[in-house]
Enzyme design. Structure first.
Site, mmCIF file in Angstrom:
data_model
loop_
_atom_site.group_PDB
_atom_site.id
_atom_site.type_symbol
_atom_site.label_atom_id
_atom_site.label_comp_id
_atom_site.label_asym_id
_atom_site.label_seq_id
_atom_site.Cartn_x
_atom_site.Cartn_y
_atom_site.Cartn_z
ATOM 1 N N HIS A 226 0.849 -1.202 0.000
ATOM 2 C CA HIS A 226 0.000 0.000 0.000
ATOM 3 C C HIS A 226 0.874 1.238 0.000
ATOM 4 O O HIS A 226 0.539 2.244 0.609
ATOM 5 C CB HIS A 226 -0.885 0.043 1.237
ATOM 6 C CG HIS A 226 -1.717 -1.165 1.399
ATOM 7 N ND1 HIS A 226 -1.356 -2.200 2.223
ATOM 8 C CD2 HIS A 226 -2.880 -1.516 0.821
ATOM 9 C CE1 HIS A 226 -2.282 -3.141 2.159
ATOM 10 N NE2 HIS A 226 -3.211 -2.762 1.316
ATOM 11 N N GLY B 155 -18.025 13.259 16.626
ATOM 12 C CA GLY B 155 -19.385 13.707 16.938
ATOM 13 C C GLY B 155 -20.274 13.610 15.717
ATOM 14 O O GLY B 155 -21.381 13.053 15.760
ATOM 15 N N ASP C 195 -10.527 6.131 16.799
ATOM 16 C CA ASP C 195 -11.592 6.045 17.787
ATOM 17 C C ASP C 195 -11.299 6.972 18.963
ATOM 18 O O ASP C 195 -10.235 6.884 19.568
ATOM 19 C CB ASP C 195 -11.678 4.609 18.268
ATOM 20 C CG ASP C 195 -12.969 4.378 18.998
ATOM 21 O OD1 ASP C 195 -13.783 3.593 18.520
ATOM 22 O OD2 ASP C 195 -13.169 5.028 20.061
#
Lengths: 576, 576
Positions: free
Chosen positions: B217, B400, B554
């Site tokens: 990658h 959010g 996260d």
């Protein structure tokens, strides 16, 4: 850029050996290239496909059941030599004759042609297919004079399938030409390729543009136009080809979208997405389309689109099963079933040729022929410097050296043949092969073929008389003319050789004897050469495209006249 | 450099459509990728292989009899989303369960895992194979934690052949892992690749050096060493791998020499020439070796060598016939025989999922579940800004927004499911899928899977009681932990979720009821989050390699605790 190499000069050869090692279930390396490693049915025509290296999977990657029987592999972007082609064809031939297939480039025309001469002299039927799919390289009317690019794949695929399905040599030749006549390709280039060991690409396409009508040997294209989107490129290629769609068509086409090397697979699929739309718009159905890398040009950035307008016969062969290292198509069945393909254990190696039995008369004649070859070698050695100077006007000045090396090789091979009891015909064939091998280049291939063709006028049984000698010389000139693809007036050796042959035939028929006829013929050659010499500031163009791959330029008419004059004088003095 | 594109954002999708158009005999495009265009035997396990795009022929090029049943295709170098994987697997599954195969990268582990959760919730047995062949990426002892590179090909080839030969899901899973455990790859890079639309490669290798231990990658390698000759590179790769040769071995190996994109075929063969010598020196026989481009990395310049140490079983499947767009092997038989492969006409499309019949009790329960989802959506909307700020410390501040989009999607899907008469289980599965789809990224995948996993604790027949609710919450936490590959202490959401689950179970078992247990559990989560918050200056590392492909980071324990606290308060106020 080439990242992985050991030495630039060994690159092609090491690649060939690595290829053969990785694909031993399919191919075996022989002198000059590869042939199938499994037995082929006796009497099946052999499809011998080739060209320079640097185009993988073309051509060696296509050797196997349903496609090629052998592939001679030249150096990078250079035609294989006649000796390489001969060796591969000799190995591939199994009693059914040979179809030679290659892209239409002067070097390939010459060297495959010379090998075909030699095989024919040995009684093998050989047919030649020049693939000419590139619409950018010539007009529609001159389709068979175009260059060959990615169309190699469908033409050889179809010919190979026809042979697998039982076609004999005539039939396979017919279908192969039919496939070529139905095939059209068009390409664009974005950046050039780099030869192994070189620091710079062969060319650059100017920033923001693309070269339309690419070649596969680093030819940059016939014109530059502004760079387009993927869809615009697809449209350009599609529209170029569809203009040549035949009036009567089945509505079914083989489609090949071919990457030249550096374009990513994903890019090709983005282009194909548009091609598929265009096909659908004009009511064409793609049969077993192929998107990938098939005829590459090292790491060149570019792509080409190929359509083959199919009829039922062509579609059958295009769709048929094929099993080669790099091109496979067919139904599932386990490899264990391959076990019934008997491995082949005997192969031809150059130098190990059989010498057919010859009569005492022909053996004696062979001795005389060998004397003439030796005389000619002396003439070349004496005139080496002069031949070099003649060549330096238009070429690289190595013609003298080439002639000396070539005749020396011919003399050695002739002597060896004599000690093995060769007749006149076999001696000339061996000497011709050795000449081409020892001299190399275009000139070597032409002179070598001339000797081989001369041999066909003689036999291994009868004693060669003067009439046969004249016939042999005429054959030789005719071979040079045919193989070089040149006509009188093209400013090549033929300008002198053609009047030479005419005068030789005329004088001999008038009853003057061989030596006298040769002297007159040499005078005619000298006169013709002088009259065109002034025009020879630059090397004459061959009629076949892609001239730069011809290798050593031919110093032409003047040197031919010089050598024939010297030879005639020596023969006369010997005869006296 | 990308030469051919219409728009960078559409590149992967157009490539996929072009690929499918060119290979319609093999594949059909569905949402998220491709599946076979022909029917598969009922009860046969489906091999679903995939990953990001930019690696062609991996993975879509390997869909067909003897290999893959379907391939989800992500964006360039990005894992397919859970919804893409689900759609392809749903289409490929035909009553025999699913084997998901992909290279071991965090993004793929997460999204394939989430799709597997959803399928399992629907009663489909799913097994996961993470290919981990790259010896440069981890130690020998941690082979299964290595990255997957070109080893994808032999592992999927062998698994596909086993399935074709009749293996059931258990057996296919066993053989696939066995193949992975026997496979070793090692590569070097010479220059980086360029993303479509980008001007510059992802990296450059310093002039005169090569990057050892490349990734596919755009990872440049683990160290730079001086550039070597082709034979030296072959030696380096061979010696790296042969060190890990098993003590007991058959002496037979599958060999793959894989070009990453820009290295020429001829270069690969030059390297293979040396590899063949080395194999022979150590007494290893190459079985059906492959030299070419198999797992590419756009136009990256580099190559890798792969060996699979075969036993009889692995060799049988490695050598077996296979017929896919880009990988074919087998005996000759004409394509017309393909006619007996019935074309498939029905495919799954997202949004058209069936809603299984549900009891009135479960339908009523589904209404309550939907109320909780709506409550949670309100909580997220209220705290959107705060969640964003938490995320901004370590991530890109969009947590959010992601939670609001996700919960909004879940609410919509839940309402739709309710109107179609869904039970509690089906409602949660639909809501989870919609959450992942609407939110995107890692966080969306984890929360979506949490809902799907929660659904598995419920049924479409019984009424969900409080015990089932607790079970559902425990399932959800367990799914997050399993899919994210994180343990408590790894400084992720799990740091709060694990104590939350523990406390929830404990309080509920103590008889305090769901609402009270949830409040206590939220408090435990808050406490745990606070104690680790100081350490969170940087995002915690996932245990799985290739972390950068995780996408949205996260925001972790703090936001989880915040949301659970808010939810518990709302539930208590609703309950009162």
């Amino acid at each position: 850029m080439t990242y992985l190499l050991n030495s630039a000069s060994d690159f092609s050869h090491e690649a060939l050996l690595g290829f053969a090692a990785a694909n031993s279930a399919y191919v075996t390396a022989v002198h000059g290239g590869v042939v199938r490693s499994t037995e082929t049915p006796e009497g099946q025509p052999a499809l011998v496909i080739g060209g320079g290296s640097g185009h993988y999977p073309a051509f060696a990657g296509w050797v196997g059941p349903g496609m090629g029987h052998g592939a001679p592999c030249g150096n990078i972007f250079s035609s294989p030599s006649a000796s390489q082609v001969y060796s591969v064809a000799r190995n591939a031939e199994n009693g059914g004759g040979v179809i030679m297939g290659f892209g239409n480039y002067a070097g390939d025309v010459l060297h495959f042609g010379a090998a075909a001469e030699k095989l024919r002299a040995e009684g093998v039927d050989v047919r030649i297919i020049r693939v000419s799919d590139d619409i950018a390289s010539n007009t529609r009317e001159n389709h068979r004079d175009r260059r060959g690019i990615a169309g190699d794949l469908p033409v050889f695929k179809i010919a190979g399938a026809a042979i697998e399905a039982g076609a004999d040599l005539d039939e396979a030749e017919r279908i192969a030409w039919k496939a070529n006549d139905a095939t059209r390709s068009f390409g664009v280039a974005f950046d050039g390729c780099t030869l192994p060991g070189a620091d710079e690409p062969l060319f650059h396409v100017p920033e923001g543009t693309m070269g339309v009508g690419l070649g596969i040997h680093g030819e940059p294209g016939i014109r530059d136009i502004p760079m387009g989107t993927a869809s615009e490129v697809a449209d350009l290629l599609f529209e170029g080809i569809i203009e040549e769609a035949p009036q009567e068509r089945s509505g079914r086409v083989a489609v090949l979208l071919n990457g030249l090397g550096r374009v990513k697979y994903e890019e090709l699929f983005v282009v194909y997405h548009r091609v598929a739309e265009r096909l659908s718009e004009v009511g064409l159905t793609a049969v077993a389309p192929e998107v990938g890398e098939f005829v590459t040009s090292l790491d060149m950035a570019g792509l080409s689109l190929t359509l083959v307008f199919l009829d039922e016969e062509l579609e059958q062969h295009w769709s048929a099963a094929v099993d080669t290292p790099a091109y496979r198509r067919g139904e599932l069945r386990d490899l264990s079933a391959h076990a019934d393909r008997a491995p082949r254990t005997e192969f031809y190696t150059p130098g190990a040729e059989q010498v057919p039995e010859a009569s005492a008369e022909s053996q004696a004649g062979a001795g005389s022929v060998q004397e003439i070859i030796e005389l000619f070698a002396e003439v070349c050695a004496t005139h080496e410097a002069e031949l070099g100077r003649l060549d330096a006007v238009a070429g690289d000045g190595d013609h003298g050296q080439g002639m000396v090396l070539g005749t020396r090789g011919a003399v050695e091979a002739g002597n060896k043949a004599l000690t093995r009891g060769a007749g006149a015909r076999t001696l000339l064939v061996h000497a011709g092969t050795a000449w081409a091998e020892a001299a190399g280049g275009t000139s070597g291939a032409l002179w070598g073929s001339a000797l081989t063709a001369a041999g066909r006028a003689l036999s291994d049984s009868a004693s060669p008389d003067e009439a046969a000698g004249v016939e042999a010389l005429l054959n030789a000139v005719e071979a040079v003319q045919r193989l070089g693809g040149a006509q009188p007036g093209d400013k090549t050796m033929v300008d002198a050789a053609a009047p030479f042959a005419q005068e030789l035939q005329k004088q001999f028929q008038a009853g003057g004897g061989l030596a006298a006829a040769l002297t007159s013929a040499a005078e005619a050659a000298t006169e013709a050469a002088a009259s065109t010499a002034q025009l020879k500031a630059r090397l004459g163009r061959s009629r076949v495209l892609g001239e730069k791959s011809l290798g050593t330029p031919d110093p032409g008419a003047t040197s031919f006249a010089l050598l024939m004059t010297a030879l005639a004088q020596r023969l006369e003095s010997v005869a006296r």
